[in-house]
Write a protein that holds these residues in place. Structure first.
Motif, PDB file in Angstrom:
ATOM      1  N   GLU A 394       0.722  -1.199   0.035  1.00 60.68           N
ATOM      2  CA  GLU A 394       0.090  -0.255  -0.054  1.00 60.68           C
ATOM      3  C   GLU A 394       0.805   1.142   0.078  1.00 60.68           C
ATOM      4  OE1 GLU A 394      -2.423  -0.733   3.446  1.00 60.68           O
ATOM      5  OE2 GLU A 394      -3.951  -2.234   2.223  1.00 60.68           O
ATOM      6  N   GLN A 395       1.996   1.090   0.836  1.00 57.94           N
ATOM      7  CA  GLN A 395       2.883   2.226   0.849  1.00 57.94           C
ATOM      8  C   GLN A 395       3.612   2.591  -0.566  1.00 57.94           C
ATOM      9  OE1 GLN A 395       5.958   1.779   3.439  1.00 57.94           O
ATOM     10  NE2 GLN A 395       4.664   2.093   5.220  1.00 57.94           N
ATOM     11  N   THR A 396       3.867   1.560  -1.238  1.00 62.57           N
ATOM     12  CA  THR A 396       4.684   1.728  -2.548  1.00 62.57           C
ATOM     13  C   THR A 396       3.788   1.727  -3.729  1.00 62.57           C
ATOM     14  OG1 THR A 396       5.673  -0.393  -1.460  1.00 62.57           O
ATOM     15  CG2 THR A 396       7.105   1.034  -2.721  1.00 62.57           C
ATOM     16  N   LEU A 397       2.770   1.135  -3.678  1.00 60.98           N
ATOM     17  CA  LEU A 397       1.973   0.909  -5.126  1.00 60.98           C
ATOM     18  C   LEU A 397       0.584   1.387  -5.121  1.00 60.98           C
ATOM     19  CD1 LEU A 397       3.244  -2.691  -5.687  1.00 60.98           C
ATOM     20  CD2 LEU A 397       3.936  -0.624  -6.999  1.00 60.98           C
ATOM     21  N   ASP A 398       0.225   1.995  -6.511  1.00 58.64           N
ATOM     22  CA  ASP A 398      -1.130   2.461  -6.512  1.00 58.64           C
ATOM     23  C   ASP A 398      -2.086   0.983  -6.147  1.00 58.64           C
ATOM     24  OD1 ASP A 398      -3.111   4.262  -8.285  1.00 58.64           O
ATOM     25  OD2 ASP A 398      -3.461   2.076  -8.438  1.00 58.64           O
ATOM     26  N   PRO A 432      -1.176   0.796 -16.701  1.00 58.16           N
ATOM     27  CA  PRO A 432       0.122   1.056 -17.419  1.00 58.16           C
ATOM     28  C   PRO A 432       1.137   0.126 -17.428  1.00 58.16           C
ATOM     29  CG  PRO A 432      -1.033   2.694 -15.956  1.00 58.16           C
ATOM     30  CD  PRO A 432      -1.747   1.479 -15.795  1.00 58.16           C
ATOM     31  N   MET A 433       2.135  -0.271 -18.274  1.00 55.46           N
ATOM     32  CA  MET A 433       3.129  -1.097 -18.203  1.00 55.46           C
ATOM     33  C   MET A 433       4.016  -0.691 -16.958  1.00 55.46           C
ATOM     34  SD  MET A 433       3.514  -3.764 -20.012  1.00 55.46           S
ATOM     35  CE  MET A 433       2.490  -3.401 -21.155  1.00 55.46           C
ATOM     36  N   LYS A 434       4.258   0.536 -16.568  1.00 54.46           N
ATOM     37  CA  LYS A 434       5.310   0.849 -15.549  1.00 54.46           C
ATOM     38  C   LYS A 434       4.685   0.110 -14.082  1.00 54.46           C
ATOM     39  CE  LYS A 434       5.460   5.088 -14.767  1.00 54.46           C
ATOM     40  NZ  LYS A 434       5.429   6.510 -15.043  1.00 54.46           N
ATOM     41  N   GLN A 435       3.189   0.050 -14.047  1.00 51.71           N
ATOM     42  CA  GLN A 435       2.858  -0.548 -12.835  1.00 51.71           C
ATOM     43  C   GLN A 435       3.071  -1.972 -12.822  1.00 51.71           C
ATOM     44  OE1 GLN A 435       1.170   1.098 -10.318  1.00 51.71           O
ATOM     45  NE2 GLN A 435       1.258   3.145 -11.289  1.00 51.71           N
ATOM     46  N   LEU A 436       3.114  -2.559 -14.013  1.00 50.49           N
ATOM     47  CA  LEU A 436       3.280  -4.192 -13.964  1.00 50.49           C
ATOM     48  C   LEU A 436       4.705  -4.261 -13.475  1.00 50.49           C
ATOM     49  CD1 LEU A 436       2.794  -7.123 -14.888  1.00 50.49           C
ATOM     50  CD2 LEU A 436       3.806  -6.464 -16.976  1.00 50.49           C
ATOM     51  N   PHE A 437       5.771  -3.471 -14.092  1.00 52.34           N
ATOM     52  CA  PHE A 437       7.165  -3.500 -13.618  1.00 52.34           C
ATOM     53  C   PHE A 437       7.413  -3.475 -12.167  1.00 52.34           C
ATOM     54  CE2 PHE A 437       8.034  -2.210 -18.330  1.00 52.34           C
ATOM     55  CZ  PHE A 437       7.644  -3.492 -18.888  1.00 52.34           C
ATOM     56  N   TRP A 438       6.768  -2.357 -11.865  1.00 52.91           N
ATOM     57  CA  TRP A 438       6.988  -1.862 -10.462  1.00 52.91           C
ATOM     58  C   TRP A 438       6.386  -2.908  -9.572  1.00 52.91           C
ATOM     59  CZ3 TRP A 438       5.205   4.096 -10.300  1.00 52.91           C
ATOM     60  CH2 TRP A 438       6.032   4.573 -11.045  1.00 52.91           C
ATOM     61  N   THR A 439       5.365  -3.303  -9.857  1.00 50.93           N
ATOM     62  CA  THR A 439       4.648  -4.628  -8.903  1.00 50.93           C
ATOM     63  C   THR A 439       5.618  -5.608  -8.780  1.00 50.93           C
ATOM     64  OG1 THR A 439       2.659  -3.700  -9.628  1.00 50.93           O
ATOM     65  CG2 THR A 439       2.511  -5.881  -8.481  1.00 50.93           C
ATOM     66  N   MET A 440       5.982  -5.949 -10.123  1.00 53.91           N
ATOM     67  CA  MET A 440       6.651  -7.504 -10.329  1.00 53.91           C
ATOM     68  C   MET A 440       7.941  -7.384  -9.434  1.00 53.91           C
ATOM     69  SD  MET A 440       5.784  -9.358 -13.743  1.00 53.91           S
ATOM     70  CE  MET A 440       6.282 -10.880 -13.432  1.00 53.91           C
ATOM     71  N   ARG A 441       8.413  -6.236  -9.884  1.00 51.25           N
ATOM     72  CA  ARG A 441       9.930  -6.026  -9.063  1.00 51.25           C
ATOM     73  C   ARG A 441       9.767  -6.093  -7.537  1.00 51.25           C
ATOM     74  NH1 ARG A 441      11.245  -1.529 -12.069  1.00 51.25           N
ATOM     75  NH2 ARG A 441      12.072  -2.534 -13.826  1.00 51.25           N
ATOM     76  N   LEU A 442       8.642  -5.415  -7.097  1.00 51.55           N
ATOM     77  CA  LEU A 442       8.458  -5.433  -5.614  1.00 51.55           C
ATOM     78  C   LEU A 442       8.385  -6.955  -5.283  1.00 51.55           C
ATOM     79  CD1 LEU A 442       8.269  -3.524  -3.213  1.00 51.55           C
ATOM     80  CD2 LEU A 442       5.668  -3.925  -3.370  1.00 51.55           C
ATOM     81  N   ALA A 443       7.470  -7.612  -5.833  1.00 52.19           N
ATOM     82  CA  ALA A 443       7.294  -9.315  -5.346  1.00 52.19           C
ATOM     83  C   ALA A 443       8.642  -9.824  -5.449  1.00 52.19           C
ATOM     84  CB  ALA A 443       6.326  -9.609  -6.354  1.00 52.19           C
ATOM     85  N   LEU A 444       9.403  -9.611  -6.652  1.00 56.09           N
ATOM     86  CA  LEU A 444      10.449 -10.662  -6.631  1.00 56.09           C
ATOM     87  C   LEU A 444      11.797 -10.037  -5.872  1.00 56.09           C
ATOM     88  CD1 LEU A 444       9.984 -11.064 -10.750  1.00 56.09           C
ATOM     89  CD2 LEU A 444       9.611 -12.800  -8.897  1.00 56.09           C
ATOM     90  N   THR A 445      11.586  -8.883  -5.762  1.00 58.42           N
ATOM     91  CA  THR A 445      12.996  -8.309  -5.042  1.00 58.42           C
ATOM     92  C   THR A 445      12.842  -7.344  -3.578  1.00 58.42           C
ATOM     93  OG1 THR A 445      13.361  -6.223  -6.158  1.00 58.42           O
ATOM     94  CG2 THR A 445      13.978  -8.028  -7.405  1.00 58.42           C
ATOM     95  N   GLY A 446      11.431  -6.997  -3.624  1.00 59.76           N
ATOM     96  CA  GLY A 446      11.376  -6.185  -2.336  1.00 59.76           C
ATOM     97  C   GLY A 446      11.436  -4.728  -2.699  1.00 59.76           C
ATOM     98  N   GLN A 447      12.110  -4.142  -4.022  1.00 56.81           N
ATOM     99  CA  GLN A 447      11.915  -3.036  -4.343  1.00 56.81           C
ATOM    100  C   GLN A 447      11.510  -2.737  -5.661  1.00 56.81           C
ATOM    101  OE1 GLN A 447      16.369  -2.287  -3.594  1.00 56.81           O
ATOM    102  NE2 GLN A 447      15.496  -1.569  -1.752  1.00 56.81           N
ATOM    103  N   ILE A 448      11.141  -1.487  -6.030  1.00 50.36           N
ATOM    104  CA  ILE A 448      10.442  -1.219  -7.132  1.00 50.36           C
ATOM    105  C   ILE A 448      11.636  -1.016  -8.336  1.00 50.36           C
ATOM    106  CG2 ILE A 448       8.222  -0.556  -6.364  1.00 50.36           C
ATOM    107  CD1 ILE A 448       9.011   2.179  -6.807  1.00 50.36           C
TER     108      ILE A 448
END
Ligand code: GLU
Ligand code: ZN
Length: 477
Positions: A394-398, A432-448
């Motif tokens: 919630e803090q990091t993503l839409d 938006p594609m950016k949202q996909l990348f941020w979300t997946m990076r957060l899930a995979l690495t803990g960072q966007i």
């Protein structure tokens, strides 16, 4: 024009740490020899046993090798002017001293340390410059005989001609003149018969046929007395270069407390020797292209136009940038070899990784590295799955987008390696594609921010990626 081959030397005392100022002196001597097809000599000034923490100068020799500063003559390498340890050259100094005694250029001084101290104090009180008052130059034969009879300890002092004005050539300052009336008759020996720095350093430079003496500015006052000895003994004066001292970014003399003072600090923090050489060579000058390898530095440095500027700022931030540039330029296997020890110290499992595997991981993060040690943090996600909480999401993503993406991922979990398919589905869902990348990076690495999605899945492997995405999806169901 004479065709003398330039001979330079690096003459450290083996105190056990190579500091960055010393490294720079060694480097510039080396570069000069390379550029002028000269000879680079390593001489170990180990006459002061109390400061001799690195017997055999093993650490110095290793450090020079690490920096790729190869010397042509010196310990181990040998050479026609061997030995290259001052501790083994006593007889040479003795011989030279006899010569000066013969020429009546020296005299015995019987003043005790205590007495000299008193004289200096008095001069200070009278606001006179602290100079030896030549008491012992005026001793009568009788007095000298008396001292000799009693075996009174003494030191040999060099008799300066106070009417003499000496000119030396300094690479960056041009002609420097020394008016010898401002200098003191200095000791060549200690009362135990050993030789002083002033003398042994001079004798070595003469006998080793050194043509260029490049050393720290702190030695400039020694140059006066040493030049006087050259002239008195009819030896040709070398060209000097009193190199400006390094200071920290606040302008203070660099000290042990400044990070990066010692070469080992830098090595242990993950700085590359290429970067250290590069940085140390370019500070104090200005170059349009700043990143240079050794061959380029040899070409680029203009020794005939060295700036005489007072201080040189040692800026670790700039060095970090140079290091970053050098890390980017390393070939994959070089980066792998250089970084492995840093990773292995923290993640022992790296010991079992083959070269290819580790090199591949490092390729994905290398543009983020300023030091080799940064790889420990940059690859932390690889070794430990991030702990993703709802709060973090919630803090990091839409909120709306992340929920939609979680559903999308849930549907495609079995074909997660099909990144193109995933992108298409995201587009179709109007996310938006950016949202996909941020979300997946957060899930995979803990960072966007970080490596690309495809790269991350390749690094982690499909199974591990699926596990991490599953943990993320579970937060939404
Ligand atoms: N051993 C001296 C030093 O480390 C050498 C000075 C010189 O290069 O002449 O400061
Ligand atoms: Zn005296």
């Amino acid at each position: 024009m004479s065709t003398t081959i330039p001979r330079v030397r690096f003459a450290p005392s083996p105190t056990g740490i190579m500091h960055i100022g010393n490294s720079r002196t060694a480097l510039l001597n080396f570069l000069f020899a390379q550029q002028k097809n000269g000879v680079f000599v390593l001489r170990i000034e180990d006459t002061d046993p109390s400061r001799n923490f690195d017997p055999g100068a093993k650490i110095i020799i290793e450090d020079l090798a690490w920096l790729s500063l190869r010397f042509d003559e010196g310990p181990q390498a040998g050479g026609i002017y061997a030995p290259y340890f001052q501790s083994e050259r006593h007889h040479i100094y003795q011989e030279k001293l006899e010569e000066l005694i013969q020429k009546n250029l020296v005299y015995r001084c019987y003043c005790t340390e205590e007495l000299l101290e008193k004289k200096r104090d008095r001069q200070k009180t009278l606001k006179q410059p602290p100079r030896y008052d030549r008491t012992c130059l005026k001793l009568s034969e009788q007095e000298i005989d008396e001292y000799a009879k009693n075996n009174t300890p003494f030191v040999w002092r060099f008799k300066l001609d106070s009417d003499q004005i000496i000119e030396i050539t300094d690479l960056s300052r041009g002609i420097i003149t020394f008016d010898l009336k401002h200098f003191s008759d200095f000791p060549l020996t200690r009362s135990d018969g050993s030789f002083t720095f002033m003398f042994s350093n001079f004798v070595d430079d003469v006998t080793m046929k050194i043509t260029h003496v490049f050393r720290g500015e702190d030695h400039q006052s020694n140059t006066a007395g040493q030049a006087a000895m050259y002239l008195a003994s009819g030896a040709p004066l070398p060209i000097f270069w009193h190199m400006p001292m390094l200071c920290n970014i606040t302008g203070k003399k660099l000290s042990k407390r400044d990070f990066g003072f010692s070469l080992h600090d830098l090595r242990d923090a993950g700085y590359l020797p290429q970067a250290i050489n590069n940085y140390l060579a370019i500070i104090g000058g200005s170059y349009t292209q700043e990143i240079m390898d050794m061959d380029e530095l040899v070409q680029a440095i203009d020794f005939d136009h060295m700036s005489a500027g007072g201080q040189i700022k040692y800026d670790v931030e700039k060095l970090r940038w140079v290091n970053h540039e050098w890390i980017k330029r390393l070939a994959p296997h070089e980066l792998e070899i250089a970084t492995r020890p840093f990773l292995q110290a923290v993640y022992p499992e790296v010991g079992a990784f083959n070269d290819k595997k580790l090199a591949a991981l490092l390729q994905e993060i290398k543009t983020d590295l300023h030091t080799l040690k940064d790889a420990v943090t940059a690859l932390a996600f690889y070794f430990t799955a991030p702990e993703i909480t709802k709060a973090l999401v919630e803090q990091t993503l839409d909120a709306t987008h992340s929920k939609a993406i979680a559903h999308l991922l849930a549907d495609r979990l079995d074909t997660i390696e099909d990144v193109e398919g995933l992108k298409a589905a995201t587009k179709q869902a109007g996310i938006p594609m950016k949202q996909l990348f941020w979300t997946m990076r957060l899930a995979l690495t803990g960072q966007i921010n970080g490596p690309g999605i495809h790269e991350l899945i390749t690094m982690l492997g499909v199974a591990e990626s699926r596990n991490r995405l599953k943990a993320f999806i579970n937060l939404f169901f």
